[in-house]
Write a protein that holds these residues in place. Structure first.
Motif, short mmCIF file in Angstrom:
data_model
loop_
_atom_site.label_atom_id
_atom_site.label_comp_id
_atom_site.label_asym_id
_atom_site.label_seq_id
_atom_site.Cartn_x
_atom_site.Cartn_y
_atom_site.Cartn_z
N ASN A 1 8.73 3.61 -18.37
CA ASN A 1 7.83 2.46 -18.54
C ASN A 1 7.07 2.16 -17.25
O ASN A 1 5.89 1.80 -17.28
CB ASN A 1 8.62 1.23 -18.98
CG ASN A 1 9.10 1.38 -20.41
OD1 ASN A 1 8.53 2.17 -21.18
ND2 ASN A 1 10.15 0.66 -20.77
N ALA A 2 7.73 2.33 -16.13
CA ALA A 2 7.08 2.07 -14.84
C ALA A 2 5.93 3.05 -14.63
O ALA A 2 4.86 2.66 -14.13
CB ALA A 2 8.10 2.17 -13.71
N MET A 3 6.13 4.31 -15.01
CA MET A 3 5.07 5.31 -14.81
C MET A 3 3.80 4.92 -15.56
O MET A 3 2.69 5.17 -15.09
CB MET A 3 5.53 6.70 -15.30
CG MET A 3 6.57 7.35 -14.44
SD MET A 3 6.13 7.43 -12.69
CE MET A 3 7.39 6.38 -12.01
N LEU A 4 3.98 4.28 -16.72
CA LEU A 4 2.82 3.88 -17.53
C LEU A 4 2.00 2.82 -16.80
O LEU A 4 0.84 2.58 -17.13
CB LEU A 4 3.28 3.32 -18.89
CG LEU A 4 3.98 4.33 -19.79
CD1 LEU A 4 4.50 3.65 -21.05
CD2 LEU A 4 3.02 5.47 -20.16
N ARG A 5 2.63 2.15 -15.83
CA ARG A 5 1.94 1.05 -15.12
C ARG A 5 1.38 1.50 -13.78
O ARG A 5 0.91 0.67 -13.00
CB ARG A 5 2.92 -0.10 -14.91
CG ARG A 5 3.09 -0.94 -16.16
CD ARG A 5 4.40 -1.71 -16.19
NE ARG A 5 4.64 -2.52 -15.01
CZ ARG A 5 5.83 -3.08 -14.74
NH1 ARG A 5 6.86 -2.89 -15.55
NH2 ARG A 5 5.98 -3.80 -13.66
N LYS A 6 1.43 2.80 -13.47
CA LYS A 6 0.90 3.22 -12.16
C LYS A 6 -0.62 3.04 -12.17
O LYS A 6 -1.31 3.57 -13.03
CB LYS A 6 1.29 4.67 -11.85
CG LYS A 6 0.90 5.08 -10.43
CD LYS A 6 1.63 6.33 -9.95
CE LYS A 6 0.97 6.94 -8.72
NZ LYS A 6 0.98 6.10 -7.52
N PRO A 7 -1.15 2.25 -11.21
CA PRO A 7 -2.59 1.99 -11.23
C PRO A 7 -3.39 3.16 -10.66
O PRO A 7 -2.83 4.05 -10.02
CB PRO A 7 -2.72 0.77 -10.33
CG PRO A 7 -1.59 0.88 -9.38
CD PRO A 7 -0.47 1.58 -10.10
N ARG A 8 -4.68 3.10 -10.90
CA ARG A 8 -5.54 4.18 -10.39
C ARG A 8 -5.54 4.22 -8.87
O ARG A 8 -5.53 5.29 -8.28
CB ARG A 8 -6.97 3.95 -10.89
CG ARG A 8 -7.92 5.10 -10.57
CD ARG A 8 -9.33 4.75 -10.99
NE ARG A 8 -9.53 4.80 -12.42
CZ ARG A 8 -9.81 5.91 -13.10
NH1 ARG A 8 -9.93 7.05 -12.47
NH2 ARG A 8 -9.97 5.88 -14.40
N GLY A 9 -5.53 3.05 -8.22
CA GLY A 9 -5.56 3.07 -6.75
C GLY A 9 -5.42 1.69 -6.15
O GLY A 9 -5.20 0.71 -6.87
N HIS A 10 -5.53 1.61 -4.85
CA HIS A 10 -5.37 0.34 -4.14
C HIS A 10 -6.72 -0.36 -3.98
O HIS A 10 -7.77 0.22 -4.24
CB HIS A 10 -4.72 0.58 -2.77
CG HIS A 10 -5.60 1.34 -1.82
ND1 HIS A 10 -6.75 0.82 -1.31
CD2 HIS A 10 -5.49 2.59 -1.29
CE1 HIS A 10 -7.30 1.69 -0.50
NE2 HIS A 10 -6.56 2.78 -0.48
N ASP A 11 -6.66 -1.61 -3.53
CA ASP A 11 -7.89 -2.38 -3.31
C ASP A 11 -7.96 -2.88 -1.87
O ASP A 11 -8.31 -4.03 -1.63
CB ASP A 11 -7.93 -3.62 -4.23
CG ASP A 11 -7.80 -3.25 -5.69
OD1 ASP A 11 -8.43 -2.28 -6.10
OD2 ASP A 11 -7.06 -3.96 -6.41
N PHE A 12 -7.55 -2.04 -0.91
CA PHE A 12 -7.52 -2.52 0.47
C PHE A 12 -8.91 -2.85 0.99
O PHE A 12 -9.85 -2.06 0.82
CB PHE A 12 -7.00 -1.43 1.41
CG PHE A 12 -5.53 -1.18 1.30
CD1 PHE A 12 -4.64 -2.17 0.95
CD2 PHE A 12 -5.03 0.08 1.60
CE1 PHE A 12 -3.28 -1.92 0.89
CE2 PHE A 12 -3.68 0.34 1.54
CZ PHE A 12 -2.80 -0.66 1.18
N ILE A 13 -9.04 -4.01 1.61
CA ILE A 13 -10.17 -4.23 2.50
C ILE A 13 -9.62 -5.00 3.69
O ILE A 13 -8.61 -5.69 3.57
CB ILE A 13 -11.32 -5.07 1.88
CG1 ILE A 13 -10.77 -6.35 1.23
CG2 ILE A 13 -12.19 -4.30 0.93
CD1 ILE A 13 -11.84 -7.42 1.06
#
Ligand code: SAM
Ligand code: SF4
Length: 334
Positions: A304-316
């Protein structure tokens, strides 16, 4: 075990690398990582070594073949060598290709031989300055001499060493060429890291942030940096340094988004799984781990956790902006 499906995220990326923060505590207080007064996770919340081993083994069954222990400072957790030895069995049976560690080096003189005996062959050591006073001002509590002794012990134990250096504007930015030459003489690779906006610290991160594109330009005035196809599957981009013969890596989360090839997830010492270093979303694996002695619930929670892996980070990093995520790097281990 051989038939268990591999871990694939919604973007088709195969997750083969687990980083485990075995403690969020540390014997240093690096200025970019922690504030001087830190509140750590309550000790009773920590997973035992048996539980950490069970969790790591569940990921290894699902195709994770690279495991890095980190922290906080992994070598300050009492008895840590027991866990490392136990995980070493996965190297011996071939399930794990690489078991490694990121450390500040303070305890390496004590542990280097044990680490080699447990099957480790390479480690990362963080070292932001070769000047004792500067080193102390960056780490607040660290002693350069102790870390250099630790690095020497690791080298003579047979461990290959990669030095991690966070590039800090106005702090160590004019020592980077010297660090590269020192690494060349000592036979270590070097990776430079841009400071990332994780957790509250004293001061403004915009004051610390030094783009590595600028560092690279400056290094090129002194060194011949040859593009290299060398890949670790990680976020660093490598060049070969002709004059020193070693590799130089750049980790540039701010100037270059490295997420498209992300192959990793991060586990904390309390069993929380972060699918991305730069996002708040996390999955609790401690409850399913403790709910039953077999791993069925745990395997489902991992899926279930793998399904929630996002595309990427939003660092600024913007002046006076709040950190991208509230937790410190020491919770997830970088
Ligand atoms: N204590 C060990 C050490 O220092 O190597 C392991 C944990 S430390 C959190 C892992 C790496 O993250 C270190 O190389 C450290 O320099 C880096 N780091 C910590 N906070 C950071 C930040 N805000 N931005 C970029 N790198 C950071
Ligand atoms: Fe400790 Fe590593 Fe953070 Fe420095 S970077 S405070 S050594 S966890």
């Amino acid at each position: 075990m051989l038939n268990m499906p591999k871990l694939i995220d919604p973007f088709g990326r195969r997750i083969s690398y687990l980083r485990v923060s075995v403690t969020d505590r540390c014997d240093f207080r690096c200025v970019y990582c922690m504030s001087e007064q830190m509140t750590f996770l309550p000790k009773p919340d920590l997973l035992s070594f048996e539980e950490l081993d069970r969790l790591c083994s569940a990921f290894i069954r699902r195709g994770v073949d690279k495991l890095r222990l980190t922290g906080g400072e992994p070598l300050v957790r009492k008895g840590i060598i027991t866990l490392i030895r136990s995980l070493g069995r996965h190297l011996a049976d071939g399930a794990l290709k690489d078991l490694t560690l990121t450390t500040n080096g303070s305890q390496l003189a004590r542990f280097a031989d044990d680490l080699f005996a447990a099957g480790l062959r390479r480690i990362n050591v963080s070292l932001d300055s070769l000047d004792a006073a500067k080193f102390q001002s960056i780490t607040r509590w660290g002693k350069l001499e102790q870390v250099l002794c630790g690095i020497a012990a690791a080298k003579s134990a047979g461990l290959a060493i990669k030095i991690n250096m966070v590039a800090l504007k106005g702090v160590n930015e004019h020592e980077i060429a010297d660090m590269l030459s020192w690494c060349g003489r000592e036979g270590h690779d070097l990776t430079l890291i841009e400071t990332m906006p994780l957790g509250m610290i004293e001061g403004d991160r915009a004051d610390q942030y030094l783009p590595l594109s600028l560092v690279r330009q400056r290094l090129q005035e002194q060194f011949t940096l040859v593009e290299s196809a060398y890949e670790t599957g990680g976020p660093a981009r490598y060049v070969q340094v002709r004059e020193t013969g070693n590799k130089l890596g750049f980790i540039t989360p701010l100037t270059h988004n490295f997420c498209e090839s992300c192959n990793r997830v991060r586990l904390t010492c309390t069993g929380t799984l972060y699918m991305c270093l730069g996002q708040e979303d996390a999955a609790d694996l401690r409850a399913p781990l403790r709910a039953s002695a077999n791993d069925q619930l745990l395997d489902t929670a991992i899926d279930n956790a793998m399904l929630r892996k996002p595309r990427g980070h939003d660092f600024i990093i913007a002046r006076e902006a709040a950190p991208a995520v509230q937790r410190h790097m020491s919770v997830t281990g970088g």
